[in-house]
Scaffold this active site. Structure first.
Site, short mmCIF file in Angstrom:
data_model
loop_
_atom_site.label_atom_id
_atom_site.label_comp_id
_atom_site.label_asym_id
_atom_site.label_seq_id
_atom_site.Cartn_x
_atom_site.Cartn_y
_atom_site.Cartn_z
N CYS A 58 22.06 14.42 -15.67
CA CYS A 58 22.46 13.85 -16.96
C CYS A 58 23.67 12.93 -16.79
O CYS A 58 24.26 12.82 -15.73
CB CYS A 58 22.76 14.96 -17.94
SG CYS A 58 24.21 15.95 -17.46
N ALA A 61 26.75 14.58 -15.55
CA ALA A 61 26.69 14.84 -14.11
C ALA A 61 27.13 13.60 -13.33
O ALA A 61 27.86 13.71 -12.34
CB ALA A 61 25.29 15.26 -13.68
N ARG A 92 28.16 19.94 -5.22
CA ARG A 92 27.71 18.75 -4.50
C ARG A 92 28.20 18.74 -3.04
O ARG A 92 27.88 17.87 -2.29
CB ARG A 92 28.24 17.54 -5.28
CG ARG A 92 27.63 16.22 -4.94
CD ARG A 92 27.83 15.31 -6.11
NE ARG A 92 27.84 13.92 -5.77
CZ ARG A 92 28.93 13.16 -5.73
NH1 ARG A 92 30.11 13.67 -5.98
NH2 ARG A 92 28.82 11.88 -5.45
N HIS A 190 27.73 7.06 -14.24
CA HIS A 190 28.45 6.26 -13.24
C HIS A 190 29.16 5.11 -13.93
O HIS A 190 30.33 4.84 -13.67
CB HIS A 190 27.47 5.65 -12.22
CG HIS A 190 26.66 6.65 -11.45
ND1 HIS A 190 25.38 6.38 -11.01
CD2 HIS A 190 26.93 7.91 -11.04
CE1 HIS A 190 24.91 7.42 -10.35
NE2 HIS A 190 25.83 8.37 -10.37
S1 CFN Z 1 24.30 10.24 -8.39
FE1 CFN Z 1 24.53 9.09 -6.46
S2 CFN Z 1 26.52 8.54 -5.87
S3 CFN Z 1 23.25 7.42 -5.98
FE2 CFN Z 1 23.24 8.81 -4.30
S4 CFN Z 1 24.75 8.15 -2.91
FE3 CFN Z 1 22.45 11.23 -4.57
S5 CFN Z 1 21.67 12.08 -6.45
MO1 CFN Z 1 22.91 13.67 -5.47
S6 CFN Z 1 24.96 13.24 -6.34
FE4 CFN Z 1 24.80 12.06 -4.49
FE5 CFN Z 1 25.61 9.64 -4.22
FE6 CFN Z 1 25.10 7.21 -4.87
FE7 CFN Z 1 23.73 11.49 -6.70
S7 CFN Z 1 26.56 11.44 -3.33
S8 CFN Z 1 23.17 12.88 -3.39
S9 CFN Z 1 21.35 9.55 -3.54
N1 CFN Z 1 24.05 10.38 -5.13
C1 HCA Z 2 23.52 15.85 -9.79
C2 HCA Z 2 24.10 16.21 -8.45
C3 HCA Z 2 23.13 16.23 -7.32
C4 HCA Z 2 22.11 17.34 -7.46
C5 HCA Z 2 21.47 17.67 -6.17
C6 HCA Z 2 20.18 18.42 -6.15
C7 HCA Z 2 23.95 16.44 -6.03
O1 HCA Z 2 22.48 15.20 -9.88
O2 HCA Z 2 24.12 16.22 -10.75
O3 HCA Z 2 19.33 18.30 -7.02
O4 HCA Z 2 20.01 19.12 -5.15
O5 HCA Z 2 23.84 15.65 -5.13
O6 HCA Z 2 24.66 17.44 -5.97
O7 HCA Z 2 22.47 14.99 -7.23
#
Ligand code: CFN
Ligand code: HCA
Length: 536
Positions: A58, A61, A92, A190
């Protein structure tokens, strides 16, 4: 299929046949049978169809968990029910190493713990009390307030509270309207976080120059210690890292990050907004980098050296690359024969499903299908045009990097910009999105869901599935190992040279074994479990 990937048209048809007509039409746009020779479009950043089980997160998040979460010297106070705060409490695996004597609030979960009474009568007074309590106990220099869904519904004004409390306590306090439902995914969070940090923090302090090459790293979140490995490499190359948005980071460093010479953007999806605002307001250019994969790391380091156009820096960078690649290539040579030709698929966030393909390429593992949870069209289709020239050392002029901010018409803008620069005699490298980098006939799927995941596994019988915790055990029950590319399970770092070595070894452990083929779910043979309960 040794000579290329199978045509997945039948699979796509089969998946869509199960949906109601309108749903099938919408989902069809999000599933592209890739052809890098064509300019294909994908439906992305679109609201998930109600009833479908998505893997997305969301807005809260994306704002609290992702962008602000990994910063150690700010108290991130969640205004909402306790579950929201608990969910974003270090799950995370973002790590930090605060400097001697510096605070680290990341290990705490701060929340107003809203109750029914606050929903009915309002929660602003409780929020003020929570801020006072946090201040009294920890004496932080800044506090961020994060709105969860109920806050938006009842209309608590977190920004007014922040203003009042800033005046009362004399520290930096700012709020985020990042209610979970506000966008179609964490992507909106973001954007909200980027705007908030830029408005309330960036430029607040100045700092004397401490190195010849001052840089910020953007979109690197120190999951599993990734940033520590990147920081090691930077230090050895002679680059001064002012600030990272946001892994192993501090609000203190965000405040003077506008004094950098260059911004390096790794996860473009989550942080492009600050990079662009910094370029506009402070004239700091940004370049796209990727430190996932040893070859990508080498390429990114050369790009940074090219930007500064300094011989000493280039020599140092080459020295580090040569030394590190020697170690990396030795491990790759040992692992590759054991895993080469295996099939992998990956469905993650908004940048890793692309970046991690480089690590698999280095091992000869083939990515048959991939997709993002919430990325936008440009992350799939590609966007930047990067002139292959040395940047003017005096003016630092690389105005050509950002081609278009218009998400609908960016392709036309890109073509026009390219023509304009070509006329000036520039050579080109293109920064491509996921689709131009993937093989013909690979299946690219946006916002994949559970039903589609099951069909994919049946069709491809992959050797490895990469995703997150929500998919992990469902996939493993199919006898397919799942590597979490969000949290890295318990592993990492996987970034830069040392990270590549860790990842190769992990792939050897997961792929060079037959153990997963022995998984046999009991319900395959005995579909019903019969039990009895005795009641006195
Ligand atoms: S929201 Fe982003 S900020 S887009 Fe990427 S590299 Fe994932 S989903 Mo989980 S939280 Fe994580 Fe980053 Fe960019 Fe999210 S550190 S793993 S692919 N991510
Ligand atoms: C998020 C965080 C997440 C969830 C990871 C997952 C992360 O979306 O709020 O589904 O295992 O990297 O911790 O993307």
């Amino acid at each position: 299929y040794t000579n290329g990937l199978p045509d997945p048209s039948k699979l796509k048809e089969e998946i869509l046949a199960k949906y109601p007509r309108k749903v099938a039409k919408k989902r069809s746009k999000g599933m592209v049978i890739n052809d890098p020779a064509q300019s294909q479009e994908i439906g992305a950043n679109i609201r998930t169809i109600p009833g479908i089980i998505t893997q997305r997160g969301c807005t809260y998040a994306g704002c609290k968990g992702v962008v602000l979460g990994p910063t150690s010297d700010i108290i991130n106070l969640v205004h909402g029910p306790i579950g929201c705060s608990f969910y974003a409490w270090l799950t995370r695996r973002n790590q930090t190493r605060p400097a001697e004597g510096e605070p680290n609030f990341m290990t705490y979960a701060f929340s107003t713990d809203m109750q029914d009474e606050n929903i009915v009568f309002g929660g602003e007074a409780k929020l003020k009390d929570a801020i006072r309590e946090a201040y009294d106990m920890f004496k932080p220099t800044s506090i961020g307030i994060f709105s969860t869904c109920p806050v938006g519904l009842i209309g608590d004004d977190v920004h007014a509270v922040a203003r009042d409390m800033k005046a009362e306590l004399g520290i930096n306090i700012f709020g985020f309207s990042c209610e979970g439902y506000r966008g179609v995914s964490q992507s909106a969070g973001h954007h909200i976080a980027n705007n908030g940090i830029f408005k309330h923090v960036v430029g607040n302090t100045e700092r004397e120059r401490t190195g010849k090459f001052q840089v910020n790293l953007m979109g690197e979140y120190n999951i599993g210690g990734d940033a520590f490995e990147i920081e090691r490499i930077f230090e050895e190359c002679g680059l001064t890292l002012l600030s990272t948005y946001s892994g192993n980071s501090t609000v203190e460093s965000f405040a003077y990050s506008h004094t950098a010479d260059l911004n390096m953007v790794m996860c473009h999806r989550s942080i492009n907004y600050i990079a662009e605002m910094m370029e506009e307001k402070y004239g700091i250019p940004w370049i796209k980098v990727n430190f996932i994969g040893a070859d990508s790391t080498a390429k990114s380091l050369r790009k940074i050296a090219d930007y500064f156009g300094d011989e000493e820096l280039s020599a140092k960078v080459e020295e580090v690359i040569e030394r590190e690649q020697l170690k990396v290539k030795a491990v790759a040579a040992a692992v590759k024969p054991k895993v080469e030709g295996k099939l992998a698929m990956m469905f993650v966030g908004g940048s890793r499903a692309h970046h991690y393909q480089d690590l698999f390429t280095e091992l000869g593992v083939r990515v048959v299908s991939a997709g993002y949870e919430f990325a936008h069209r440009d992350d799939y289709e590609g966007r930047e045009v990067i002139p292959n020239i040395k940047i003017d050392a005096d003016t630092r002029n690389i105005e050509d990097l950002v081609v278009s901010k218009d998400e609908e018409n960016f392709r036309d803008d890109l073509v026009a910009k390219k023509a304009e620069l070509e006329a000036k005699g520039y050579e080109f490298k293109e920064y491509k999105g996921m689709m131009p980098d993937m093989q013909k006939n690979s299946l690219v799927i946006d916002d994949v869901n559970h039903w589609e995941t099951e069909k994919l596994i049946e069709f491809y019988k992959p050797d490895l599935f990469c995703a997150g915790i929500k998919e992990k055990y469902v996939v493993q029950k199919y006898g397919v190992p799942l590597k979490q590319l969000h949290s890295y399970d318990y592993g990492g770092p996987y970034a830069a040279f040392g990270g590549a070595i860790n990842f190769y070894k992990e792939m050897e452990r997961m792929l060079a074994t037959d153990i997963w083929k022995l998984v046999d779910a009991p319900w395959k043979n005995e579909p019903e479990i019969v039990g009895s309960v005795t009641v006195d």
